[in-house]
Enzyme design. Structure first.
Site, short mmCIF file in Angstrom:
data_model
loop_
_atom_site.label_atom_id
_atom_site.label_comp_id
_atom_site.label_asym_id
_atom_site.label_seq_id
_atom_site.Cartn_x
_atom_site.Cartn_y
_atom_site.Cartn_z
N GLY A 176 0.82 -1.21 0.00
CA GLY A 176 0.00 0.00 0.00
C GLY A 176 0.85 1.25 0.00
N THR A 177 2.13 1.12 0.32
CA THR A 177 3.02 2.28 0.38
C THR A 177 3.04 2.98 -0.97
OG1 THR A 177 4.37 0.98 1.87
CG2 THR A 177 5.35 3.03 1.03
N HIS A 226 -4.35 15.61 1.41
CA HIS A 226 -3.94 14.63 2.42
C HIS A 226 -3.45 15.36 3.66
CE1 HIS A 226 -3.94 11.92 -1.07
NE2 HIS A 226 -4.11 10.96 -0.19
N LYS A 260 2.05 13.83 5.02
CA LYS A 260 2.24 12.88 3.91
C LYS A 260 3.49 13.27 3.14
CE LYS A 260 0.01 10.89 -0.16
NZ LYS A 260 0.31 9.50 0.14
N THR A 263 -2.24 8.13 -5.81
CA THR A 263 -3.56 8.02 -6.46
C THR A 263 -3.73 9.09 -7.53
OG1 THR A 263 -4.50 7.10 -4.44
CG2 THR A 263 -6.05 8.07 -6.01
P1 NAP Z 1 3.01 6.13 9.05
O1 NAP Z 1 2.04 6.10 10.17
O2 NAP Z 1 4.06 7.20 9.03
O3 NAP Z 1 3.73 4.70 9.00
C1 NAP Z 1 4.90 4.45 8.27
C2 NAP Z 1 5.70 3.38 8.99
O4 NAP Z 1 6.95 3.19 8.31
C3 NAP Z 1 6.04 3.77 10.44
O5 NAP Z 1 5.99 2.63 11.26
C4 NAP Z 1 7.45 4.31 10.29
O6 NAP Z 1 8.16 4.22 11.51
C5 NAP Z 1 8.00 3.37 9.27
N1 NAP Z 1 9.22 3.93 8.65
C6 NAP Z 1 9.60 5.24 8.55
N2 NAP Z 1 10.82 5.33 7.95
C7 NAP Z 1 11.21 4.06 7.73
C8 NAP Z 1 12.39 3.50 7.18
N3 NAP Z 1 13.40 4.28 6.75
N4 NAP Z 1 12.47 2.16 7.11
C9 NAP Z 1 11.46 1.36 7.53
N5 NAP Z 1 10.32 1.84 8.08
C10 NAP Z 1 10.20 3.18 8.16
O7 NAP Z 1 2.26 6.23 7.66
P2 NAP Z 1 0.88 5.52 7.23
O8 NAP Z 1 -0.22 6.51 7.29
O9 NAP Z 1 0.73 4.23 7.94
O10 NAP Z 1 1.16 5.27 5.67
C11 NAP Z 1 2.17 4.36 5.25
C12 NAP Z 1 2.22 4.35 3.73
O11 NAP Z 1 0.97 3.85 3.22
C13 NAP Z 1 2.43 5.72 3.07
O12 NAP Z 1 3.21 5.57 1.91
C14 NAP Z 1 1.01 6.13 2.67
O13 NAP Z 1 0.99 7.03 1.58
C15 NAP Z 1 0.46 4.77 2.28
N6 NAP Z 1 -1.00 4.65 2.30
C16 NAP Z 1 -1.53 3.90 1.31
C17 NAP Z 1 -2.89 3.67 1.30
C18 NAP Z 1 -3.45 2.80 0.20
O14 NAP Z 1 -4.69 2.65 0.13
N7 NAP Z 1 -2.63 2.23 -0.66
C19 NAP Z 1 -3.71 4.22 2.28
C20 NAP Z 1 -3.11 4.97 3.29
C21 NAP Z 1 -1.75 5.18 3.31
P3 NAP Z 1 8.42 5.60 12.37
O15 NAP Z 1 7.14 6.35 12.33
O16 NAP Z 1 8.78 5.13 13.70
O17 NAP Z 1 9.53 6.30 11.67
#
Ligand code: NAP
Length: 236
Positions: A87-88, A143, A147, A154
C-alpha cells in the site's frame, strides 16, 4: 491459512492492517517488521524485511512503510518467494516496471495498490471514462500535512489512466492540511459545463476491505499487479 508478515507494522496503516488481518480465521500474522525494532506482546519483530523472511516462512508481505524503503522491501519479498501486497505510495512507474520484471522472472504474484479504497478505484475508473470526452481536467488531491510524497500516488495514477484513453491536458494540485485524510476531485471543463468526480476517504478503515481482498487474491496470481482495479470487475 495465509501466513503474513507486516512491515511498517507500528505505523498508522500497519496497526490497522494488523487489527483487521488478525480478525480473519484464514489469515495468520507470523511476524512484524519495524525499523526501530519495537516489541509486540505476542509477535516477533524484525528490523528488516529481509531478516524477517529469512527467519519466518510467509506467503504474503504486507507493506505500509515509506517511499524510501518500499522498493527494497518488495525486492526482498520477491527474492524470498513471498508475495508482496503493497500500500506504500511513492514508487515511480519505472520502479514498478522493474519490480514487475523481477516478479515475472521469479514467477511470483503480488499487488501494488496506490489506493485500497474501493470508492477511490471507482472514482479513477469514472475519470478514465470521462477523460475521453474532455480536453482539459484538473486533479485536486488533499492529504494530511505529514504525507511525504506529493502528488499522491492516487493522483499520479489517475492522471496516467486518464491519459491512456485520451490526449487530455491535466494538472495536479496537492493540498496538505491537518484534518484531511485522503481526498481527490477530478474536475473536467467543457463547453459551458463542469463535471466533478470526487472521492473522500473519511477514515483509514476505508482501505481495509481492499487490502483484505488483495491478500486473498494475490494467492491466485502469478504476476505483480499494479492497481487494485485489476482485481475487480469494472467492465461496463
Ligand atoms: P506512518 O504512520 O508514518 O507509518 C509508516 C511506517 O513506516 C512507520 O511505522 C514508520 O516508523 C516506518 N518507517 C519510517 N521510515 C522508515 C524507514 N526508513 N524504514 C522502515 N520503516 C520506516 O504512515 P501511514 O499513514 O501508515 O502510511 C504508510 C504508507 O501507506 C504511506 O506511503 C502512505 O501514503 C500509504 N498509504 C496507502 C494507502 C493505500 O490505500 N494504498 C492508504 C493509506 C496510506 P516511524 O514512524 O517510527 O519512523
Amino acid at each position: 491459512m495465509i501466513r503474513i508478515v507486516i512491515s511498517g507494522a507500528f505505523g498508522k496503516m500497519g496497526q490497522l492492517a494488523l487489527e483487521h488481518i488478525q480478525k480473519r480465521d484464514d489469515f495468520e500474522v507470523v511476524a512484524l517488521v519495524d525499523h526501530k525494532g519495537r516489541a509486540h506482546p505476542f509477535l516477533s519483530t524484525y528490523f528488516t524485511v529481509d531478516e524477517a523472511l529469512r527467519k519466518e516462512s510467509a506467503h504474503v508481505l504486507v507493506d505500509f512503510t515509506t517511499p524510501e524503503v518500499v522498493y527494497e522491501n518488495i525486492i526482498a519479498a520477491i527474492r524470498h518467494g513471498t508475495r508482496p501486497v503493497v500500500g506504500t505510495t511513492g514508487l515511480s512507474i519505472s520502479e514498478v516496471e522493474t519490480l514487475q520484471a523481477l516478479a515475472a522472472e521469479k514467477k511470483i504474484g503480488g499487488v501494488i495498490a496506490p489506493n485500497f479504497a474501493l470508492g477511490a478505484i471507482l472514482m479513477m475508473r469514472f475519470s478514465e471514462i470521462a477523460a475521453r470526452y474532455y480536453s482539459h481536467a484538473e486533479i485536486i488531491e488533499g492529504h494530511r500535512l505529514t504525507k511525504r510524497d506529493k502528488p499522491s500516488g492516487t493522483a499520479a495514477y489517475t492522471d496516467q489512466l486518464m491519459k491512456t484513453s485520451s490526449p487530455i491536458q491535466t494538472e495536479i494540485h496537492s493540498v496538505r492540511l491537518p484534518g484531511l485524510v485522503a481526498h481527490q476531485a477530478v474536475v473536467f471543463g467543457g463547453e459551458g459545463e463542469i463535471l466533478t468526480i470526487r472521492h473522500d476517504a473519511l477514515s483509514r478503515e476505508s482501505f481495509m476491505p481492499g487490502l483484505l481482498l488483495a491478500i486473498e487474491q494475490v494467492m491466485e496470481r502469478d504476476e505483480l499487479i499494479y492497481g487494485l482495479e485489476k482485481l475487480l470487475d469494472l467492465s461496463l
